[in-house]
Write a protein that holds these residues in place. Structure first.
Motif, PDB file in Angstrom:
ATOM      1  N   ALA A  10       4.786  -0.729  -6.917  1.00  0.00           N
ATOM      2  CA  ALA A  10       3.832  -1.490  -7.357  1.00  0.00           C
ATOM      3  C   ALA A  10       2.607  -0.963  -6.422  1.00  0.00           C
ATOM      4  O   ALA A  10       1.332  -2.203  -6.839  1.00  0.00           O
ATOM      5  CB  ALA A  10       4.466  -2.823  -6.175  1.00  0.00           C
ATOM      6  N   ALA A  11       2.490  -0.741  -5.604  1.00  0.00           N
ATOM      7  CA  ALA A  11       0.935   0.099  -4.881  1.00  0.00           C
ATOM      8  C   ALA A  11       0.382   1.130  -5.969  1.00  0.00           C
ATOM      9  O   ALA A  11      -1.024   1.447  -5.383  1.00  0.00           O
ATOM     10  CB  ALA A  11       1.732   0.121  -4.338  1.00  0.00           C
ATOM     11  N   LEU A  12       0.970   1.446  -6.379  1.00  0.00           N
ATOM     12  CA  LEU A  12       0.366   2.645  -7.687  1.00  0.00           C
ATOM     13  C   LEU A  12      -0.708   1.904  -8.719  1.00  0.00           C
ATOM     14  O   LEU A  12       0.129   0.478  -9.555  1.00  0.00           O
ATOM     15  CB  LEU A  12       1.518   3.204  -8.408  1.00  0.00           C
ATOM     16  CG  LEU A  12       2.295   4.934  -7.868  1.00  0.00           C
ATOM     17  CD1 LEU A  12       3.197   5.642  -8.730  1.00  0.00           C
ATOM     18  CD2 LEU A  12       0.399   5.364  -7.740  1.00  0.00           C
TER      19      LEU A  12
ATOM     20  N   ILE B 112       0.946  -0.777   0.253  1.00  0.00           N
ATOM     21  CA  ILE B 112      -0.290   0.062   0.075  1.00  0.00           C
ATOM     22  C   ILE B 112       1.086   0.955   0.264  1.00  0.00           C
ATOM     23  O   ILE B 112       2.641   0.657   0.200  1.00  0.00           O
ATOM     24  CB  ILE B 112      -1.115   0.029   1.470  1.00  0.00           C
ATOM     25  CG1 ILE B 112      -2.007   0.896   1.247  1.00  0.00           C
ATOM     26  CG2 ILE B 112      -0.272  -0.088   2.687  1.00  0.00           C
ATOM     27  CD1 ILE B 112      -3.052   0.458   2.502  1.00  0.00           C
ATOM     28  N   LEU B 113       0.264   2.477  -0.244  1.00  0.00           N
ATOM     29  CA  LEU B 113       0.749   3.859  -0.343  1.00  0.00           C
ATOM     30  C   LEU B 113       1.281   4.098   0.768  1.00  0.00           C
ATOM     31  O   LEU B 113       0.060   3.989   1.248  1.00  0.00           O
ATOM     32  CB  LEU B 113       0.349   4.439  -1.517  1.00  0.00           C
ATOM     33  CG  LEU B 113       0.415   4.132  -2.922  1.00  0.00           C
ATOM     34  CD1 LEU B 113       0.302   4.960  -4.079  1.00  0.00           C
ATOM     35  CD2 LEU B 113       2.099   4.424  -3.291  1.00  0.00           C
ATOM     36  N   ARG B 114       1.619   5.151   1.156  1.00  0.00           N
ATOM     37  CA  ARG B 114       1.732   5.818   2.289  1.00  0.00           C
ATOM     38  C   ARG B 114       0.573   6.690   1.948  1.00  0.00           C
ATOM     39  O   ARG B 114       0.742   7.835   1.622  1.00  0.00           O
ATOM     40  CB  ARG B 114       3.289   6.698   2.564  1.00  0.00           C
ATOM     41  CG  ARG B 114       2.767   7.425   3.709  1.00  0.00           C
ATOM     42  CD  ARG B 114       4.411   8.315   3.608  1.00  0.00           C
ATOM     43  NE  ARG B 114       5.040   9.233   4.412  1.00  0.00           N
ATOM     44  CZ  ARG B 114       5.062  10.821   4.317  1.00  0.00           C
ATOM     45  NH1 ARG B 114       3.923  11.275   3.116  1.00  0.00           N
ATOM     46  NH2 ARG B 114       4.389  11.987   5.167  1.00  0.00           N
ATOM     47  N   GLY B 115      -0.026   6.745   3.920  1.00  0.00           N
ATOM     48  CA  GLY B 115      -0.794   7.980   3.994  1.00  0.00           C
ATOM     49  C   GLY B 115      -2.413   6.804   3.449  1.00  0.00           C
ATOM     50  O   GLY B 115      -3.870   8.246   3.627  1.00  0.00           O
TER      51      GLY B 115
ATOM     52  N   PHE C 191       2.984  -4.287   3.385  1.00  0.00           N
ATOM     53  CA  PHE C 191       4.444  -2.885   3.353  1.00  0.00           C
ATOM     54  C   PHE C 191       4.085  -1.935   2.647  1.00  0.00           C
ATOM     55  O   PHE C 191       3.026  -1.988   2.231  1.00  0.00           O
ATOM     56  CB  PHE C 191       5.033  -4.264   1.464  1.00  0.00           C
ATOM     57  CG  PHE C 191       6.133  -5.752   1.961  1.00  0.00           C
ATOM     58  CD1 PHE C 191       6.694  -5.446   2.227  1.00  0.00           C
ATOM     59  CD2 PHE C 191       4.610  -6.704   1.804  1.00  0.00           C
ATOM     60  CE1 PHE C 191       7.293  -6.636   2.080  1.00  0.00           C
ATOM     61  CE2 PHE C 191       5.345  -7.856   1.890  1.00  0.00           C
ATOM     62  CZ  PHE C 191       5.944  -7.988   2.611  1.00  0.00           C
ATOM     63  N   VAL C 192       4.893  -0.561   3.254  1.00  0.00           N
ATOM     64  CA  VAL C 192       4.186   0.007   2.675  1.00  0.00           C
ATOM     65  C   VAL C 192       5.625   0.984   1.833  1.00  0.00           C
ATOM     66  O   VAL C 192       7.069   1.346   1.921  1.00  0.00           O
ATOM     67  CB  VAL C 192       4.644   0.988   3.744  1.00  0.00           C
ATOM     68  CG1 VAL C 192       3.649   2.779   3.812  1.00  0.00           C
ATOM     69  CG2 VAL C 192       4.033   1.031   4.845  1.00  0.00           C
TER      70      VAL C 192
ATOM     71  N   TRP D  64      10.649   8.759  -3.546  1.00  0.00           N
ATOM     72  CA  TRP D  64      10.168   7.163  -3.938  1.00  0.00           C
ATOM     73  C   TRP D  64      10.735   6.074  -3.066  1.00  0.00           C
ATOM     74  O   TRP D  64      12.022   6.579  -2.929  1.00  0.00           O
ATOM     75  CB  TRP D  64      10.786   7.024  -5.379  1.00  0.00           C
ATOM     76  CG  TRP D  64       9.392   7.608  -6.905  1.00  0.00           C
ATOM     77  CD1 TRP D  64      10.490   8.627  -7.233  1.00  0.00           C
ATOM     78  CD2 TRP D  64       8.281   7.543  -7.558  1.00  0.00           C
ATOM     79  NE1 TRP D  64       8.987   8.791  -7.968  1.00  0.00           N
ATOM     80  CE2 TRP D  64       8.076   8.563  -7.971  1.00  0.00           C
ATOM     81  CE3 TRP D  64       7.408   6.173  -7.136  1.00  0.00           C
ATOM     82  CZ2 TRP D  64       7.047   8.550  -8.874  1.00  0.00           C
ATOM     83  CZ3 TRP D  64       6.868   6.605  -7.494  1.00  0.00           C
ATOM     84  CH2 TRP D  64       6.081   6.842  -8.927  1.00  0.00           C
ATOM     85  N   TYR D  65       9.797   6.109  -2.936  1.00  0.00           N
ATOM     86  CA  TYR D  65      10.194   4.174  -2.033  1.00  0.00           C
ATOM     87  C   TYR D  65       9.488   3.327  -1.805  1.00  0.00           C
ATOM     88  O   TYR D  65       8.044   3.059  -2.250  1.00  0.00           O
ATOM     89  CB  TYR D  65       9.679   4.344  -0.160  1.00  0.00           C
ATOM     90  CG  TYR D  65      10.832   3.021   0.636  1.00  0.00           C
ATOM     91  CD1 TYR D  65      12.736   3.543   0.821  1.00  0.00           C
ATOM     92  CD2 TYR D  65       9.977   2.317   0.721  1.00  0.00           C
ATOM     93  CE1 TYR D  65      12.780   2.275   1.313  1.00  0.00           C
ATOM     94  CE2 TYR D  65      10.803   1.431   1.171  1.00  0.00           C
ATOM     95  CZ  TYR D  65      11.283   0.896   1.530  1.00  0.00           C
ATOM     96  OH  TYR D  65      12.225  -0.090   2.436  1.00  0.00           O
ATOM     97  N   PRO D  66      10.002   1.914  -2.381  1.00  0.00           N
ATOM     98  CA  PRO D  66      11.480   1.747  -3.012  1.00  0.00           C
ATOM     99  C   PRO D  66      11.722   2.291  -3.939  1.00  0.00           C
ATOM    100  O   PRO D  66      10.828   2.937  -5.065  1.00  0.00           O
ATOM    101  CB  PRO D  66      11.928   0.197  -3.120  1.00  0.00           C
ATOM    102  CG  PRO D  66      10.424  -0.554  -3.659  1.00  0.00           C
ATOM    103  CD  PRO D  66       9.202   0.976  -2.742  1.00  0.00           C
TER     104      PRO D  66
END
Length: 311
Positions: A248-250, A75-78, A162-163, A193-195
């Motif tokens: 990956a989360a996008l 998932i994305l932060r926020g 995983f964030v 960006w991360y990662p």
């Protein structure tokens, strides 16, 4: 010589055999040392194997009574993260949620969600069965790790969270103009960006091979990545050049675009048709020559008619 019963136990049959086994164990361990001590040692090994089998069956039974989904969440932060813990029945007392070994929420089967000092977490009773949905309202990088649903006295299940972090992407400069055959350089920078993001170039929605551009990256003190890429394009026709970055989360990559206009050609966007100016100029010259010829003929005829009229 006394013949001792066998302790070969099949999986699933240990419950019905347990009383006889207990009596046999008590009889063998209460007996003093004697000539059959070697056989008693073999029997003790059988008992140990039986205990291991009982423990294995208990663990499997506990796992079957509890399910946690999803097993992995990226998932994305926020954003908001949700995990569902589903007991096989309602015969439980307390459900404890842990994040990276720290208790963050407690649910009582009788009273529901108990008061928690962490306002970023809550839980919702699922309309299906006896399941509870653990809700992490605003995910941060520090939440990266294990999420555990612990059903007190029954068992526990673990999921992985995983964030990731989405940054920015930008192609440097403005739209370009170039002569046909001239090389044009584009630079793209994806920062924060991360990662490390996956970066790719496209020309008119056609993906380019990684051998056609270079990529370099650096990591900041906050463990955020910046990726820079350079692309050289030979001007052939007017095109749209895109730089895409993603993790990956996008759901879809972030995109930055510039327009490359090739001089000495005219592009019709609607029909995607290119008409060289040289051809247009040739047609115009031909029409002009034809017009001069017509004018010359008309003037000659007018002059001839005037001469005849004067005679």
């Amino acid at each position: 010589m006394e013949v001792r019963p066998s302790l070969v136990v099949q999986r699933g049959a240990f419950l019905s055999a347990t009383p006889d086994v207990v009596l046999l164990i008590q009889k063998q361990f209460s007996a003093g040392p004697g000539p059959l001590s070697g056989e008693r040692l073999d029997f003790n090994m059988d008992v140990f194997a039986l205990l291991v089998l009982l423990l294995s069956c208990r663990i499997q039974a506990a796992a079957a009574q509890l399910k946690l989904s999803p097993s992995t969440l990226t998932i994305l932060r926020g954003e908001e993260a949700r995990f569902t813990c589903s007991p096989a029945n309602s015969q439980w007392t307390v459900m404890v949620w842990l994040m990276n070994s720290t208790v963050v929420l407690t649910i009582s089967n009788l009273h529901g969600v108990l008061l928690s000092p962490n306002v970023n977490v809550t839980a919702e009773k699922s309309p299906k069965g006896d399941s509870w949905v653990f809700v992490l309202k605003h995910v941060e990088r520090l939440h990266h790790g294990e999420v555990v649903c612990d059903l007190q006295g029954i068992g526990r299940r673990t999921s992985s969270l995983f964030v990731q972090e989405s940054g920015s992407v930008r192609v440097s400069g403005d739209s370009r103009m170039a002569f046909r055959g001239q090389p044009v350089l584009f630079e793209c920078r994806a920062a924060g960006w991360y990662p490390q993001p996956y970066l790719q170039w496209q020309v008119n929605d056609r993906k380019l091979s990684q051998s056609q551009y270079n990529i370099s990256n650096e990591e900041s003190e906050k463990s955020l990545f910046t990726v820079t890429s350079n692309l050289s394009v030979t001007a052939a026709k007017s095109s749209r050049v895109d730089c895409l970055a993603s993790v990956a989360a996008l759901a879809s990559p972030l995109r930055s675009s510039l327009r490359l206009t090739v001089v000495a050609e005219v592009t019709q966007e609607g029909d995607d048709c290119t008409v060289p100016l040289a051809v247009t100029a040739s047609l115009a010259a031909l029409l002009l020559l034809l017009l001069l010829c017509i004018c010359t003929v008309l003037c000659y005829r007018q002059k001839t008619q005037a001469t005849k009229a004067g005679v």
